[in-house]
Design an enzyme around this catalytic site. Structure first.
Site, short mmCIF file in Angstrom:
data_model
loop_
_atom_site.label_atom_id
_atom_site.label_comp_id
_atom_site.label_asym_id
_atom_site.label_seq_id
_atom_site.Cartn_x
_atom_site.Cartn_y
_atom_site.Cartn_z
N CYS A 205 -16.63 -61.96 -20.11
CA CYS A 205 -17.41 -62.81 -19.04
C CYS A 205 -17.34 -62.98 -17.97
O CYS A 205 -16.37 -62.14 -17.29
CB CYS A 205 -18.09 -64.50 -19.67
N CYS B 14 12.99 -22.81 -11.31
CA CYS B 14 14.59 -23.65 -11.66
C CYS B 14 13.63 -25.61 -11.48
O CYS B 14 12.60 -25.21 -10.93
CB CYS B 14 15.53 -23.67 -10.54
N CYS C 292 12.23 -26.97 -8.35
CA CYS C 292 10.62 -26.60 -8.79
C CYS C 292 9.77 -27.93 -9.47
O CYS C 292 9.16 -28.67 -8.74
CB CYS C 292 9.89 -24.90 -9.30
N ASP D 221 -37.75 -41.82 13.90
CA ASP D 221 -37.34 -41.40 15.16
C ASP D 221 -38.33 -40.12 14.89
O ASP D 221 -38.51 -39.67 13.77
CB ASP D 221 -36.03 -40.74 15.01
N ASP E 63 -32.34 -38.34 11.85
CA ASP E 63 -31.75 -37.88 11.47
C ASP E 63 -30.49 -37.08 12.37
O ASP E 63 -29.19 -35.89 11.86
CB ASP E 63 -31.51 -36.64 10.71
N ASP F 208 -29.11 -40.84 16.51
CA ASP F 208 -29.47 -41.90 15.87
C ASP F 208 -28.38 -42.50 15.34
O ASP F 208 -29.08 -43.80 14.99
CB ASP F 208 -30.25 -41.06 15.12
#
Length: 795
Positions: free
Chosen positions: A15, A82, A85, A495, A690, A694
């Protein structure tokens, strides 16, 4: 200080008191901001990466008695030679954010990794191994065929409910015995039979409530589990007391309430199951987004095509995409041409023509031509993955409207326990003096009718469904806060270029000779402005050869200046010419006015301070712009156009689309100031843009809305992103916001109203405990169900 954000899946919350407890604990840490969402069962934590690792938060959450979900993934690793690695891979994996433990076995060439799925994922693990110079892929086994963790939890809830219902069903008949006295029911009245049926329900099926109550009380808090365990235990142990008296022959007919405790648990489990099912439906939007992803990719290696799982594709791979196939990852076309259906991303139903050098987006559909692309973004870096991330973050965030519910939830359970005790005392002293049973039943009813869950679920569930529904329509809210803010918007500032218009202008008129045009186009070739692109394309259409720039300078809001072959060239508006003391003749000025009155952007060309001509460029208005603006105005939202264009050009465009208020001749750095001026008028302002220029205005506005076809800077700065360039999504975004907030208010009203009305009614003894339990179980279900109505709203 380097800030990071991580998300953890939390198990065990029942809750709002649980989520509030965890949130407060995490927020007490220095340089940590946490939000815990009960609906999604996630904690979103922003922290100082120099001080903390995610494991520190996991430890805090576990101390409070909750678990953090982890996933295990086995990987096949090739290329190890090996122990050095395997050790290297193991160390790097164990240092990754979200990895709890990783072991790499050189002999079997396999890795077993346990990680937090909200912090990292299998793709990221594989990419990290690839960067080390090794290949890795998931091991295909039965685990991949199993249900998800949520589905398994739902199945477990259903199983518990069925067992509990089977054991409780005979006890339900006990409640009916006095109404329908049937001899066949006498067996059920046997105290031993009732004890045998009720005990597994109380202590096996209902053990989860005791565990939850213990963990919360141990940490100094209380949640719904405390109320349930107290109420059912009171009924169960009082029945044990009565049964002992019966065995000692002190009473002939014991007053047993085994059926009360068992049926209460069953009803609560039923409510939790319905709630879990309903909550699973709130994630449908994310599921639909995920389903858009391709599952495999056709990789070209050594002139051989091979199908590989999507998570094995890495940046730089060469992929073949045939007609009718989905583009698996973001990439760039290196061979072929086609049309791509990008409707899943932009909402634009018309396929987009693509050729060599063009970018393609993962999960879009290749319609007709065969393509060879080079992968540029894979996994979590793709456009779709970023969209999914935005939706997830929005669904996990909190809206400010939730604060009151959170505050109340923090005190709710202790207050209810106190009311229950007071109810018991009043009943046993003032209403039925000395009678234990009526007082006990009233107290139990108070405990089990109270529902903190409904308060906790009221807001996040609506946010989850509302933002999901918006995402299905191409509207991305970055958080619940912005859903709430958007419904207050009364002014939208648009715009012009790229927002109202298509942002792809064309040259409509040119006055001048070919030599001037060649120099003009050569100068504009260094600019990224859409008007410059139109001029360059116009010159190319006339087979003019472009020359190289020796110098180039863009003058924001005015034009450009450049040097080509020793010639100084100025291209721009009247103000630019005035700044360089170049006088515009009356005849030329009349020509400029004529173009501007028709909505064209007219630029003066000067070479060596001598006027050489005029070029007029027009940007076409988007097809849906006028309709969208009309819809916004019908919603009593004022639409304002903000542009750097001169007044005449701006007014012409505004008139075409039905905008009355225009703010023109605005330099990029002045856009944010104009937004501030509107806010000073007492307006709640949304800015829609865009471009990079802006971004300041998007941040300054109460809500920043980025057009999805625009720049990444604008999208990053915005609070809402409109995928594609369709302005009709603007009124839909406002409508989605209003519908979501309205739904939240409904949920909060019923959640508060239910508890405010239900607790006094139970205290007055007007509700039997099992009815109170049923009401409690169904209250949270009703909240989630109401939120699910948002899935069907028409935007």
């Amino acid at each position: 200080m380097s800030n990071k954000t991580t998300t953890l899946d939390i198990n065990g919350m029942t809750c709002a008191a649980c989520s509030n407890r965890i949130e407060k604990k995490l927020n007490r840490l220095d340089d940590v901001t946490a939000q815990v969402n009960l609906t999604t069962e996630k904690a979103t934590i922003e922290y100082n990466a120099d001080e903390y690792q995610p494991e520190a938060f996991v430890e805090q959450i576990k101390k409070l008695g909750y678990d953090v979900a982890t996933e295990k993934q086995e990987l096949d690793i090739t290329g190890m030679t090996c122990a050095a690695c395997s050790n290297r891979i193991e160390k790097v994996l164990n240092k990754m954010d979200g990895v709890q433990n990783a072991t790499v076995n050189l002999t079997t060439e396999q890795a077993l990794i346990e990680f937090y799925p909200s912090t990292t994922n299998t793709d990221q693990l594989i990419q990290r191994i690839h960067k080390l110079g090794y290949d890795a892929k998931p091991i295909t086994n039965n685990n991949l065929e199993k249900s998800s963790r949520k589905e398994q939890e739902l199945k477990l809830k259903r199983t518990k409910l069925m067992i509990s219902a089977i054991l409780s069903a005979p006890l339900l008949l006990v409640m009916l015995i006095h109404v329908f006295p049937v001899h066949l029911l006498e067996t059920i009245m046997n105290p031993w039979i009732q004890l045998i049926l009720a005990t597994p329900v109380q202590f096996i099926i209902g053990w989860q409530f005791y565990v939850g109550a213990y963990k919360n009380l141990r940490n100094g808090s209380a949640n719904m589990d405390v109320l349930v365990s107290l109420g059912t235990s009171a009924a169960y142990f009082y029945s044990i007391y009565e049964m002992i008296r019966w065995l000692l022959n002190k009473v002939n007919e014991p007053h047993l309430y085994f059926e009360t405790s068992a049926i209460l648990i069953t009803l609560i489990l039923f409510g939790k199951y319905l709630e879990a099912r309903a909550k699973s439906q709130t994630t449908n939007a994310l599921g639909e987004l995920l389903s858009l992803q391709a599952k495999e990719a056709r990789v070209l290696k050594d002139n051989q095509e091979m199908m590989v799982p999507l998570n094995e594709v890495i940046v730089g791979d060469t992929l073949v995409i045939k007609p009718g196939e989905k583009v698996p990852v973001d990439g760039e076309i290196i061979k072929g041409s086609t049309s791509i259906d990008e409707s899943m991303l932009t909402g634009e139903s018309i396929p987009v023509e693509k050729t060599i050098g063009d970018a393609v987006i993962g999960s879009t559909l290749n319609k007709n031509g065969s393509l060879i692309i080079k992968a540029t973004k894979v996994g979590s870096d793709t456009a779709l993955a970023n969209i999914i991330k935005v939706v997830e973050e929005a669904q996990s965030s909190k809206a400010p409207i939730q604060r009151l519910a959170d505050i109340i939830s923090g005190y709710f359970v202790p207050v209810v326990v106190g009311i229950s005790l007071i109810t018991f005392i009043i009943w046993i002293i003032f209403i039925h003096f000395g009678q234990f049973e009526p007082a006990l039943l009233a107290a139990i009813s108070v405990l089990v009718i109270a529902c903190p869950c409904a308060l906790g679920l009221a807001t996040p569930t609506s946010i989850m469904v509302g933002t999901g529904r918006a995402a299905e329509n191409g509207i991305l809210f970055k958080g619940g806060e912005f859903v709430e803010r958007a419904h207050h918007i009364d002014t939208i500032v648009l715009d012009k270029t790229g927002t109202i218009t298509n942002g792809k202008p064309k040259v409509t008129d040119y006055v001048g000779d070919q030599d001037t045009l060649q120099l003009l186009a050569s100068a504009e070739n260094a600019s990224e402005h859409p008007l410059a692109e139109a001029i360059v394309n116009y010159a190319k259409d006339q087979n003019l050869t472009l020359l190289g720039n020796e110098t180039f300078k863009a003058v924001p809001g005015l034009g450009i200046e450049a040097t080509i072959n020793g010639h100084r060239i100025l291209v721009g508006n009247r103000k630019l010419m005035h700044n360089y003391d170049i006088n515009i003749t009356q005849e030329l000025n009349n020509k400029l006015i004529q173009y501007e009155q028709h909505g064209q952007t007219a630029m003066v060309i000067a070479i060596e301070h001598e006027l050489k001509g005029i070029i007029a460029v027009a940007d076409t208005v988007k097809d849906t712009a006028k309709q969208a603006i009309n819809h916004l105005q019908n919603m009593n939202i004022e639409v304002v156009m903000l542009t750097g264009d001169n007044k005449q050009t701006a007014q012409a465009i505004a008139k075409e689309v039905g905008i009355d208020r225009v703010i023109s001749d605005v330099l990029p750095e002045e856009k944010a100031e104009q937004i501030a001026l509107l806010q000073k008028e007492g307006r709640n302002v949304a800015m829609v843009g865009d471009g990079v220029n802006d971004a300041p205005a998007l941040v300054k506005a109460d809500i920043g809305i980025a057009i999805g076809t625009g720049t990444e800077v604008a999208i990053e700065a915005a609070d809402i992103t409109i995928l594609g360039g369709d302005l009709l999504l603007l009124p839909k975004a406002i409508k989605a916001s209003k519908a979501t907030i309205r739904n939240i208010r409904q949920n909060l009203f019923w959640a508060f109203g239910y508890n405010v009305a239900g607790i006094p009614i139970a205290a007055l003894g007007l509700l039997a405990p099992w009815i109170a339990g049923a009401a409690m179980a169904l209250s949270s279900v009703s909240v989630v169900t109401n939120a699910l109505r948002l899935k069907k709203i028409k935007l």
